[in-house]
Design an enzyme around this catalytic site. Structure first.
Site, PDB file in Angstrom:
ATOM      1  N   GLY A  30       0.851  -1.189   0.000  1.00 23.40           N
ATOM      2  CA  GLY A  30       0.000   0.000   0.000  1.00 23.40           C
ATOM      3  C   GLY A  30       0.875   1.223   0.000  1.00 23.40           C
ATOM      4  N   PHE A  34       3.827   8.968   3.708  1.00 21.69           N
ATOM      5  CA  PHE A  34       5.284   8.992   3.558  1.00 21.69           C
ATOM      6  C   PHE A  34       5.793   8.273   2.318  1.00 21.69           C
ATOM      7  CE2 PHE A  34       4.961   9.438   8.290  1.00 21.69           C
ATOM      8  CZ  PHE A  34       5.481  10.715   8.357  1.00 21.69           C
ATOM      9  N   VAL A  36       5.668   4.481  -0.260  1.00 22.22           N
ATOM     10  CA  VAL A  36       5.206   3.115  -0.509  1.00 22.22           C
ATOM     11  C   VAL A  36       5.630   2.175   0.624  1.00 22.22           C
ATOM     12  CG1 VAL A  36       5.481   1.161  -2.096  1.00 22.22           C
ATOM     13  CG2 VAL A  36       5.259   3.481  -2.992  1.00 22.22           C
ATOM     14  N   ASP A 142      -2.666  10.917  15.832  1.00 22.32           N
ATOM     15  CA  ASP A 142      -3.415  10.646  14.601  1.00 22.32           C
ATOM     16  C   ASP A 142      -4.074   9.276  14.688  1.00 22.32           C
ATOM     17  OD1 ASP A 142      -4.486  10.935  12.092  1.00 22.32           O
ATOM     18  OD2 ASP A 142      -2.584  10.783  11.002  1.00 22.32           O
TER      19      ASP A 142
HETATM   20  P1  ADP Z   1       1.938   6.351   5.891  1.00 22.32           P
HETATM   21  O1  ADP Z   1       2.417   6.285   7.326  1.00 22.32           O
HETATM   22  O2  ADP Z   1       3.010   6.689   4.898  1.00 22.32           O
HETATM   23  O3  ADP Z   1       0.716   7.232   5.762  1.00 22.32           O
HETATM   24  P2  ADP Z   1       0.477   3.914   6.162  1.00 22.32           P
HETATM   25  O4  ADP Z   1       1.018   3.481   7.481  1.00 22.32           O
HETATM   26  O5  ADP Z   1      -0.867   4.541   6.129  1.00 22.32           O
HETATM   27  O6  ADP Z   1       1.492   4.876   5.460  1.00 22.32           O
HETATM   28  O7  ADP Z   1       0.524   2.655   5.192  1.00 22.32           O
HETATM   29  C1  ADP Z   1      -0.081   2.654   3.929  1.00 22.32           C
HETATM   30  C2  ADP Z   1      -0.669   1.273   3.632  1.00 22.32           C
HETATM   31  O8  ADP Z   1       0.386   0.295   3.634  1.00 22.32           O
HETATM   32  C3  ADP Z   1      -1.652   0.799   4.696  1.00 22.32           C
HETATM   33  O9  ADP Z   1      -2.954   1.226   4.419  1.00 22.32           O
HETATM   34  C4  ADP Z   1      -1.514  -0.720   4.607  1.00 22.32           C
HETATM   35  O10 ADP Z   1      -2.293  -1.221   3.543  1.00 22.32           O
HETATM   36  C5  ADP Z   1      -0.040  -0.902   4.269  1.00 22.32           C
HETATM   37  N1  ADP Z   1       0.763  -1.122   5.499  1.00 22.32           N
HETATM   38  C6  ADP Z   1       1.340  -0.182   6.272  1.00 22.32           C
HETATM   39  N2  ADP Z   1       2.009  -0.710   7.314  1.00 22.32           N
HETATM   40  C7  ADP Z   1       1.833  -2.048   7.209  1.00 22.32           C
HETATM   41  C8  ADP Z   1       2.284  -3.178   8.003  1.00 22.32           C
HETATM   42  N3  ADP Z   1       3.008  -3.001   9.094  1.00 22.32           N
HETATM   43  N4  ADP Z   1       1.917  -4.423   7.578  1.00 22.32           N
HETATM   44  C9  ADP Z   1       1.166  -4.583   6.468  1.00 22.32           C
HETATM   45  N5  ADP Z   1       0.714  -3.570   5.693  1.00 22.32           N
HETATM   46  C10 ADP Z   1       1.049  -2.313   6.042  1.00 22.32           C
END
Ligand code: ADP
Length: 281
Positions: A30, A34, A36, A142
């Site tokens: 996903g 920040f 990918v 958040d």
């Molecule tokens: P950011 O902190 O950059 O905003 P996110 O933490 O929202 O990113 O992560 C974006 C996407 O990546 C999530 O919606 C999820 O689908 C995937 N993702 C993030 N962290 C994990 C993890 N620890 N394990 C599995 N998938 C993850």
């Protein structure tokens, strides 16, 4: 890796620094604020999630300093930060891999098949992680269903704690910005930027609302400015269709106008456990 102490034991020689040559990058999971997030393997064996930080998205030096603190936070209901790779660009954060992705995705795809007591158990998981942060004097800033993750055993864990401070995007960091989490924020955050564990409690109430409405967006597509006005005047989210009154009362308590009027996470956890017990009697 399931065990917590010490968080990065065996992961690297320099406590928090992970050698990038020991990481294998696999499929994309996903992307977020920040950049990918990919599935990966550490030393060809342990599954991890690797967040590669997009150039210009993060105030990196400040984060690297704080990452040392964050890596010491260790609880079965927090997504563990195993370490960071900061010797090359993009810098990466190596996290516990959560097979079922974000809580929001799970609610939207499977929400209608989940019973009330199961939904409440998800809230309990988040509340336990938040109680630990509260005791550690660490403010999330958040908390929302999109920032919690679900593993293969359907345990929900809190993720991205404290990360909002390192986002370099005015639209996200200013409470007037279009991407600021206005719909999860209490009046003192919206008006004075005053974050505390009690502002996290407000967000937790909104997260409970998300859970019991199967991943709907709080206040729907209403513009942020309107939500600020209404919340300031005392308007609150309605009772979601899957929440009985005693559960709605818990979320409603989280939305007390004054921070001191809101319960602590310890007290919320007790209230949730009491209701779960009634269900299972
Ligand atoms: P950011 O902190 O950059 O905003 P996110 O933490 O929202 O990113 O992560 C974006 C996407 O990546 C999530 O919606 C999820 O689908 C995937 N993702 C993030 N962290 C994990 C993890 N620890 N394990 C599995 N998938 C993850």
């Amino acid at each position: 890796m399931e065990q917590c102490i010490p968080a990065t034991a065996g992961f690297s020689s320099d406590k928090w620094e992970i050698d990038p040559s020991e990481l294998t990058f696999m499929k994309e999971l996903g992307s977020g604020e920040f950049g990918v997030v990919r599935l990966g393997k550490w030393r060809a064996q342990h599954k991890v999630a690797i967040k590669a930080i997009r150039e210009g998205a993060m105030s990196e030096e400040d984060f690297i300093e704080e990452a040392k603190v964050m890596m010491r936070l260790c609880h079965p209901k927090l997504v563990q930060i195993y370490g960071v790779c900061t010797t090359q660009h993009p810098i990466c954060i190596v996290l516990e891999f959560m097979e079922n992705g974000s809580l929001l995705q799970v609610l939207r795809h499977h929400g209608n098949s989940l019973e009330c007591v199961r939904l409440l158990a998800m809230c309990q998981d988040v509340c336990e992680g938040m109680q630990y942060l509260e005791h550690s004097n660490f403010i999330h800033r958040d908390l929302a269903a999109r920032n919690c993750m679900v593993n293969e055993k359907n345990v929900v864990k809190v993720c991205d704690f404290g990360m909002a401070r390192y986002v370099l995007d005015d639209q996200y960091t200013s409470s007037m910005g279009s991407r600021f989490p206005v719909k999860w924020s209490p009046p003192e955050v919206l008006h004075y930027n005053k974050f505390s564990s009690k502002s996290d409690v407000w967000s937790f109430g909104v997260l409970m609302w998300e859970v019991f409405s199967e991943g709907r967006t709080p206040f729907g597509n209403r513009p942020n400015a309107e939500v600020v006005d209404e919340v300031t005047q005392g308007v609150r989210l309605y009772k979601p269709h899957k929440a009985p009154t005693n559960i709605y009362n818990i979320m409603y308590e989280c939305w007390h106008e004054r921070p001191q009027g809101r319960p602590s996470f310890s007290s919320l956890l007790q209230s949730i456990k009491d209701i779960i017990e009634e269900f299972t009697l």
